[in-house]
Motif scaffolding. Structure first.
Motif, PDB file in Angstrom:
ATOM      1  N   SER A   7       0.837  -1.198   0.000  1.00 38.34           N
ATOM      2  CA  SER A   7       0.000   0.000   0.000  1.00 38.34           C
ATOM      3  C   SER A   7       0.873   1.249   0.000  1.00 38.34           C
ATOM      4  O   SER A   7       1.953   1.275   0.586  1.00 38.34           O
ATOM      5  N   ILE A   8       0.416   2.260  -0.690  1.00 38.99           N
ATOM      6  CA  ILE A   8       1.180   3.497  -0.802  1.00 38.99           C
ATOM      7  C   ILE A   8       0.288   4.696  -0.565  1.00 38.99           C
ATOM      8  O   ILE A   8      -0.941   4.630  -0.677  1.00 38.99           O
ATOM      9  N   GLU A   9       0.930   5.801  -0.252  1.00 37.36           N
ATOM     10  CA  GLU A   9       0.247   7.071  -0.079  1.00 37.36           C
ATOM     11  C   GLU A   9       1.161   8.146  -0.640  1.00 37.36           C
ATOM     12  O   GLU A   9       2.359   8.203  -0.308  1.00 37.36           O
ATOM     13  N   ALA A  10       0.647   8.981  -1.514  1.00 37.53           N
ATOM     14  CA  ALA A  10       1.479   9.991  -2.158  1.00 37.53           C
ATOM     15  C   ALA A  10       1.907  11.051  -1.159  1.00 37.53           C
ATOM     16  O   ALA A  10       1.079  11.567  -0.405  1.00 37.53           O
ATOM     17  N   PRO A  11       3.198  11.389  -1.114  1.00 38.56           N
ATOM     18  CA  PRO A  11       3.656  12.487  -0.252  1.00 38.56           C
ATOM     19  C   PRO A  11       3.036  13.803  -0.706  1.00 38.56           C
ATOM     20  O   PRO A  11       2.631  13.936  -1.861  1.00 38.56           O
ATOM     21  N   SER A  14       3.062  15.458  -4.454  1.00 42.40           N
ATOM     22  CA  SER A  14       3.294  14.425  -5.470  1.00 42.40           C
ATOM     23  C   SER A  14       1.964  13.904  -5.994  1.00 42.40           C
ATOM     24  O   SER A  14       0.976  13.831  -5.260  1.00 42.40           O
ATOM     25  N   ARG A  15       1.961  13.551  -7.270  1.00 41.89           N
ATOM     26  CA  ARG A  15       0.773  12.930  -7.854  1.00 41.89           C
ATOM     27  C   ARG A  15       0.767  11.454  -7.481  1.00 41.89           C
ATOM     28  O   ARG A  15       1.795  10.775  -7.573  1.00 41.89           O
ATOM     29  N   LEU A  16      -0.385  10.969  -7.087  1.00 42.11           N
ATOM     30  CA  LEU A  16      -0.494   9.575  -6.682  1.00 42.11           C
ATOM     31  C   LEU A  16      -0.106   8.645  -7.825  1.00 42.11           C
ATOM     32  O   LEU A  16       0.561   7.633  -7.617  1.00 42.11           O
ATOM     33  N   SER A  17      -0.486   9.004  -9.048  1.00 37.63           N
ATOM     34  CA  SER A  17      -0.174   8.142 -10.192  1.00 37.63           C
ATOM     35  C   SER A  17       1.335   8.002 -10.381  1.00 37.63           C
ATOM     36  O   SER A  17       1.832   6.944 -10.765  1.00 37.63           O
ATOM     37  N   ASP A  18       2.087   9.077 -10.088  1.00 38.22           N
ATOM     38  CA  ASP A  18       3.546   9.008 -10.223  1.00 38.22           C
ATOM     39  C   ASP A  18       4.148   8.058  -9.183  1.00 38.22           C
ATOM     40  O   ASP A  18       5.088   7.316  -9.476  1.00 38.22           O
ATOM     41  N   VAL A  19       3.600   8.087  -7.983  1.00 38.35           N
ATOM     42  CA  VAL A  19       4.103   7.209  -6.915  1.00 38.35           C
ATOM     43  C   VAL A  19       3.776   5.754  -7.230  1.00 38.35           C
ATOM     44  O   VAL A  19       4.581   4.852  -6.995  1.00 38.35           O
ATOM     45  N   ILE A  20       2.591   5.524  -7.783  1.00 38.33           N
ATOM     46  CA  ILE A  20       2.211   4.161  -8.184  1.00 38.33           C
ATOM     47  C   ILE A  20       3.168   3.657  -9.268  1.00 38.33           C
ATOM     48  O   ILE A  20       3.685   2.535  -9.196  1.00 38.33           O
ATOM     49  N   LEU A  49      -2.341  -2.013  -3.639  1.00 40.08           N
ATOM     50  CA  LEU A  49      -1.718  -0.702  -3.473  1.00 40.08           C
ATOM     51  C   LEU A  49      -2.544   0.230  -2.592  1.00 40.08           C
ATOM     52  O   LEU A  49      -2.037   1.267  -2.160  1.00 40.08           O
ATOM     53  N   GLN A  50      -3.817  -0.146  -2.389  1.00 41.45           N
ATOM     54  CA  GLN A  50      -4.735   0.697  -1.622  1.00 41.45           C
ATOM     55  C   GLN A  50      -4.874   2.075  -2.273  1.00 41.45           C
ATOM     56  O   GLN A  50      -4.736   3.128  -1.614  1.00 41.45           O
ATOM     57  N   VAL A  51      -5.141   2.054  -3.573  1.00 44.64           N
ATOM     58  CA  VAL A  51      -5.322   3.299  -4.327  1.00 44.64           C
ATOM     59  C   VAL A  51      -6.606   3.190  -5.146  1.00 44.64           C
ATOM     60  O   VAL A  51      -7.162   2.102  -5.330  1.00 44.64           O
ATOM     61  N   SER A  52      -7.056   4.344  -5.640  1.00 44.31           N
ATOM     62  CA  SER A  52      -8.252   4.355  -6.482  1.00 44.31           C
ATOM     63  C   SER A  52      -7.912   3.811  -7.866  1.00 44.31           C
ATOM     64  O   SER A  52      -6.773   3.943  -8.340  1.00 44.31           O
TER      65      SER A  52
END
Length: 242
Positions: A7-11, A14-20, A49-52
């Motif tokens: 699972s991730i969370e964008a700092p 930062s764009r969440l898609s970039d972190v993914i 990843l716990q993302v949308s």
């Protein structure tokens, strides 16, 4: 098998898609994902990843645009082959008509495979040893059955398994990219060597010595085994020319 994604969370900022996208790339660089491997289905990957799913879809499209991922029918997103066939296709053509090209590929293999042997002896894990052993056993079964083509294919896959056991993503990708050339090189080498009745047991012993050295995490012994094997092949081809 446990999920390879976390699972991730964008700092902030930062764009969440970039972190993914960065996590997927990292799994490729770490050797958790190989060319041709399929990613989990979109719903499952979003869960891991716990993302949308919209953010995940945006990341996947970015990686596809960079030619890191590709979409295959009935397989979804898979890791792309990063080496193009433009180099290997001419080499295959040359090997069909010029024996010197076979020797040149052997010289290239010596450099790559001694490096692979060294790193594999330092880094190989239990799964790597298992894949090498499976390839060896498949090679020997195919030889006993008289299936020369399949034996050569599994022989080449054994050497690829050693490269993958190096856990050096650049080396593994180079070896994957030249797999068709390596398989043809192996086929021609085996063809030359099998003019001698004792060639197959010698090759089998050399392969198993290499696995034993890697299993023992002995880089020097692994390099000696790889060099002995490739020298034996080269001498067999040279003898056919004389």
């Amino acid at each position: 098998m446990s999920p390879i994604f976390s699972s991730i969370e964008a700092p902030p900022g930062s764009r969440l898609s970039d972190v993914i996208a960065e996590q997927i790339e990292r799994r490729i660089v770490d050797g958790c994902l190989h060319p041709g491997d399929a990613l989990p289905a979109e719903r499952e990957l979003a869960r891991q990843l716990q993302v949308s799913r919209p953010s995940l879809r945006e990341a996947l499209l970015k990686l596809e645009a960079r030619h890191i991922l590709e979409v295959r029918r009935n397989a979804g997103y898979t890791v792309a082959e990063v080496t193009a066939p433009s180099l290997t296709d001419p080499l295959l053509h040359l090997m069909c008509g010029h024996r010197k090209a076979v020797g040149d590929v052997l010289e290239l293999r010596q450099g790559l495979e001694t490096l692979a042997a060294t790193l594999a002896a330092m880094r190989a894990e239990a799964g790597d040893i298992e894949r090498m052993t499976e390839a060896l056993e498949a090679t020997e079964r195919a030889h006993r059955a008289g299936d020369v083509s399949t034996a050569a294919d599994w022989d080449a896959r054994f050497h690829l398994a050693v490269a993958e056991a190096s856990h050096n993503v650049a080396l593994a990708h180079v070896m994957r990219g030249m797999f068709s050339v390596m398989r043809e090189n192996v086929r021609r080498a085996r063809e030359a060597l099998f003019a001698h009745a004792d060639a197959e047991p010698v090759l089998a012993t050399q392969h198993r010595d290499l696995v034993a050295a890697i299993r023992a995490h002995d880089p020097e012994a692994a390099v000696r085994a790889a060099e002995t094997h490739l020298r034996y092949i080269r001498e067999g081809i040279d003898a056919l020319d004389s």
